[in-house]
Design a protein around this motif. Structure first.
Motif, mmCIF file in Angstrom:
data_model
loop_
_atom_site.group_PDB
_atom_site.id
_atom_site.type_symbol
_atom_site.label_atom_id
_atom_site.label_comp_id
_atom_site.label_asym_id
_atom_site.label_seq_id
_atom_site.Cartn_x
_atom_site.Cartn_y
_atom_site.Cartn_z
ATOM 1 N N UNK B 99 -34.913 -56.719 -26.030
ATOM 2 C CA UNK B 99 -34.905 -56.242 -24.638
ATOM 3 C C UNK B 99 -33.584 -55.561 -24.307
ATOM 4 N N UNK B 102 -33.573 -52.169 -25.974
ATOM 5 C CA UNK B 102 -34.482 -51.243 -25.287
ATOM 6 C C UNK B 102 -33.842 -50.764 -23.978
ATOM 7 N N UNK B 103 -33.219 -51.690 -23.251
ATOM 8 C CA UNK B 103 -32.587 -51.356 -21.952
ATOM 9 C C UNK B 103 -31.418 -50.407 -22.160
ATOM 10 N N UNK B 106 -32.627 -46.975 -23.097
ATOM 11 C CA UNK B 106 -33.238 -46.301 -21.940
ATOM 12 C C UNK B 106 -32.168 -45.761 -20.993
ATOM 13 N N UNK B 107 -31.155 -46.585 -20.712
ATOM 14 C CA UNK B 107 -30.105 -46.159 -19.778
ATOM 15 C C UNK B 107 -29.234 -45.065 -20.369
ATOM 16 N N UNK B 110 -31.114 -41.760 -20.185
ATOM 17 C CA UNK B 110 -31.095 -41.244 -18.807
ATOM 18 C C UNK B 110 -29.742 -40.611 -18.499
#
Lengths: 234, 117
Positions: B99, B102-103, B106-107, B110
């Motif tokens: 997790x 993945x976080x 993702x950040x 972005x």
């Protein structure tokens, strides 16, 4: 009233999403129509067109490459909020269009007025809400369990509709990936002595509503996770 | 001294498992603690199979359980629960690491997209 208290440009709306094609677009449109322009969609590895709908409707999109659960997606949204100082408040809202965006104003209004750290949009404070029986039952069980760990009566512990202050997001870091994060937030908030208030909200469950988060298997898993983390982590 | 069939088969399986554990350690798949744990575990199983009466009576006396077979079942269950719990904790830990990864990814994506715009 909210216009006088806060600028809507300072509010970040966080929407964790998993396979909400057909609903997420409408939700973003509705949010924009009531003046909320900063909308962050955390796509939790959806397999449908949720991302394209969110981008098309002008939301900021952060994508989890793997599905990690509603709690994990919410924490990603809160992490984005923590690092973007221009926002003063965060509001988390479900991506299935069950909440009414107009309630956000009321939620924030009370949040600021009472100087709260977390304001919970409470589905059970309004008698007009037509909540399915099974959902009421699971919520009742989760409320009992959550109340046990905070030694206070908790009502609607599983609501995903919340307003967060900066202090609350700095204090609480969600560790539960699944739906049990709702209870985790309340338990941690009480233990950290944060101010929590409840505000009645309207909720809408369509007839063909898919109850993703609440089934017996998920319910048992959630209950066990709450117990495990309360005993070994908190 | 007469040997039963299981007294030959169990030590063979035990020794085979020890060899596999050591090979796995050499390949960098097990930590030293894990290797020691499993080698000791399989050695105990081998000794128990070769001299069952002496070991089980010793253990039942030690634990205060009257029947030596019950003592072994009790220890086996306790060990099994311990291994289950260890596995559960490990899986939890790995899930958290996934997790976090993945976080973070993702950040970062972005942030990069924001930077390029």
């Amino acid at each position: 009233m909210i216009e006088q208290l806060i600028n809507k440009d300072n509010i970040l709306i966080i929407i964790p999403v998993f396979n909400e094609s057909g609903r997420i677009g409408i939700l973003i449109e509705n949010l924009k129509s009531v003046g909320f322009q900063n909308i962050l969609v955390i796509d939790d590895g959806s397999l449908d067109n949720s991302i394209s709908e969110a981008i098309f409707n002008g939301a900021i999109v952060i994508r989890h490459l793997l599905n990690r659960g509603a709690g994990a997606a919410t924490e990603t949204g809160l992490e984005y909020f923590r690092t973007n100082e221009k926002y003063k408040f965060a509001v988390t809202i479900d991506g299935d269009n069950q909440h009414d965006p107009i309630d956000i104003e009321f939620l924030l209004d009370k949040h600021i007025e009472e100087n709260a750290d977390i304001t919970i949009g409470n589905r059970f404070m309004s008698k007009d809400n037509n909540i399915p029986g099974i959902r009421r039952f699971y919520n009742f069980l989760a409320d009992i369990l959550t109340s046990f760990f905070v030694l206070k009566k908790v009502n609607d512990s599983q609501s995903g509709f919340k307003a967060w202050s900066r202090k609350a997001t700095r204090t609480i870091h969600i560790e539960q990936d699944g739906y049990d994060f709702c209870s985790e937030v309340i338990i941690k908030a009480y233990h950290s002595k944060l101010k929590i208030i409840n505000v009645p909200i309207t909720v809408y469950y369509p007839e063909n509503y898919s109850d993703k988060g609440q089934n017996l298997n998920q319910g048992i898993k959630t209950a066990l996770n709450i117990v495990y983390h309360s005993l070994f982590k908190n | 001294m007469n040997f039963e069939v299981y007294q030959i088969i169990v030590p063979i399986i035990g020794l085979f498992s020890i060899v596999l554990t050591l090979k796995s350690h050499r390949g960098g798949n097990n930590t030293l603690f894990e290797t020691l744990f499993w080698v000791l575990f399989w050695l105990s199983v081998c000794v128990l199979a070769i001299i069952p009466d002496q070991i089980t009576f010793f253990l039942s006396d030690l634990l205060g359980i009257k029947d030596n077979v019950n003592a072994i079942i009790f220890i086996g269950l306790a060990l099994s629960f311990f291994i289950h719990f260890k596995t559960f904790v490990t899986i939890k830990k790995q899930n958290k690491q996934i997790t976090d990864l993945v976080r973070k990814t993702a950040l970062e994506i972005e942030k990069l997209q924001n930077f390029n715009q």
